[in-house]
Design a protein around this motif. Structure first.
Motif, short mmCIF file in Angstrom:
data_model
loop_
_atom_site.label_atom_id
_atom_site.label_comp_id
_atom_site.label_asym_id
_atom_site.label_seq_id
_atom_site.Cartn_x
_atom_site.Cartn_y
_atom_site.Cartn_z
N UNK B 64 0.82 -1.22 0.00
CA UNK B 64 0.00 0.00 0.00
C UNK B 64 0.84 1.26 0.00
N UNK B 65 2.00 1.21 0.66
CA UNK B 65 2.87 2.37 0.78
C UNK B 65 3.88 2.37 -0.38
N UNK B 66 3.91 3.45 -1.19
CA UNK B 66 4.83 3.45 -2.33
C UNK B 66 6.29 3.27 -1.94
N UNK B 67 6.66 3.75 -0.75
CA UNK B 67 8.06 3.63 -0.32
C UNK B 67 8.41 2.16 -0.10
N UNK B 68 7.61 1.45 0.69
CA UNK B 68 7.93 0.05 0.97
C UNK B 68 7.72 -0.82 -0.27
N UNK B 69 6.80 -0.39 -1.14
CA UNK B 69 6.60 -1.11 -2.40
C UNK B 69 7.87 -1.01 -3.25
N UNK B 70 8.40 0.20 -3.33
CA UNK B 70 9.65 0.41 -4.08
C UNK B 70 10.79 -0.38 -3.44
N UNK B 71 10.84 -0.35 -2.12
CA UNK B 71 11.92 -1.06 -1.42
C UNK B 71 11.85 -2.56 -1.67
N UNK B 72 10.63 -3.08 -1.76
CA UNK B 72 10.48 -4.52 -2.02
C UNK B 72 11.02 -4.86 -3.41
N UNK B 73 10.77 -4.00 -4.39
CA UNK B 73 11.27 -4.24 -5.74
C UNK B 73 12.79 -4.13 -5.80
N UNK B 74 13.31 -3.16 -5.05
CA UNK B 74 14.77 -3.00 -4.99
C UNK B 74 15.42 -4.22 -4.36
N UNK B 75 14.84 -4.66 -3.23
CA UNK B 75 15.40 -5.81 -2.51
C UNK B 75 15.33 -7.06 -3.38
#
Lengths: 147, 177
Positions: B64-75
């Motif tokens: 739901x949160x764009x920051x953690x969503x982005x972090x998941x893709x980065x990870x």
């Protein structure tokens, strides 16, 4: 996560919150941010003719540890020479505030802010010298002579 | 986190994930894993269902949160999220975020509900635009670590915006009281 008593104390009674005139040649401004959490911190120093920090102000938008770290930094800065101020290390802030490992970056941010305020002050002094104006402080003169 | 949130919810890993679909998936899985359905089952099975339910909740929160969503893709692409190694924000961005926070503090102090809403709308538009730029960039990176790393400054900007929204929510609450 529990904050230490000292962090809570600084958070509830932050010292030296405010703004100094960033256009004043005797004022150095450091503006830093932590991309990992989005904290922003501004720390300003006012330096007298003898190169001593007579005033320090901060404004921090971030967590309690970031606010406490910058509040503590301004307290420590007052009365120090620029040379002394430069020796302040984030580890001293960690120790004083009992910051847990996940909050160490807040102290790093405060150290960065101090360094960047000093650098800003020095570059302003250098710019004034380049324009022919007398250096405002002995520190700037010393730095100049040392080059 | 053991699994990335996209895998946990069985969704294709993309920044512009269909949040409505993700919510439905979260609801379905939560219902299937509900402790009531595991009454009378062996303890190990109950425990596993509970752990999985926690994972499903965490995944939905992360997406739901764009920051953690982005972090998941980065990870998932092997980009290590080390706070000390992340690129520093540009002075212009920091200055801007500082000014926006000060403006927020000012409208909050004046209890200016109209000014507050205007500020919130401006920043939400900005976040939307940033996300709209990030979506194709994430897709084009195709999980390549070097290309993903190039997106770190934009992800950093999202975090600064999130900090702003946290302060904004507090101001909104205060003015509503």
């Amino acid at each position: 996560m529990a904050y230490s008593d000292k962090v809570v104390e600084h958070y509830e009674n932050p010292r030296n919150v405010g703004t100094l005139d960033k256009n004043d040649p005797a004022v150095g401004t450091g503006l830093v941010g932590a991309p990992a959490c989005g904290d922003v911190m501004r720390l300003q120093i006012k330096v007298d003719d003898g190169g001593v920090i007579t005033d320090a102000k901060f404004k921090t938008f971030g967590c309690g540890s970031a606010i406490a770290s910058s509040s503590l930094a301004t307290e420590w800065l007052k009365g120090k020479t620029l040379g002394e101020a430069e020796t302040i290390k984030n580890t001293q802030i960690v120790e004083e505030l009992n910051l847990p490992p996940v909050k160490i970056h807040c102290s790093v941010l405060a150290e960065d802010a101090i360094k960047s305020a000093i650098a800003d002050f020095r570059s302003k002094q250098a710019a004034r010298r380049a324009l022919g104006a007398e250096p405002v402080t002995a520190d700037a003169a010393a730095a100049h002579a040392g080059k | 986190m053991t699994h990335d949130p996209f895998t946990v919810l069985g969704l294709e890993p993309r920044f512009d994930v269909d949040l409505a679909a993700a919510e439905v998936r979260h609801r379905e899985l939560s219902r299937a894993l509900h402790p009531d359905r595991y009454q009378g089952k062996p303890a190990a099975e109950r425990r596993m269902a509970l752990e999985r339910a926690i994972e499903v909740n965490a995944a939905w929160r992360a997406l739901r949160d764009p920051v953690t969503r982005a972090e998941a893709l980065l990870a998932a692409g092997g980009v290590e999220l080390d706070e000390r190694a992340e690129p520093k924000a540009s002075p212009a961005l920091l200055m801007e975020m500082m000014e926006l926070q000060e403006e927020l503090a000012e409208v909050r102090g004046k209890r200016d509900a109209v000014g507050l809403r205007r500020l919130g709308d401006t920043l939400r538009t900005r976040e939307r635009e940033l996300c709209a730029r990030l979506a194709p960039a994430f897709a084009a990176a195709r999980g390549d670590a070097a290309r993903l790393r190039a997106l770190l400054p934009a992800v950093g900007e999202l975090r600064y915006l999130r900090r702003f929204f946290e302060a904004y929510a507090a101001a909104e609450e205060e003015l509503a009281a």
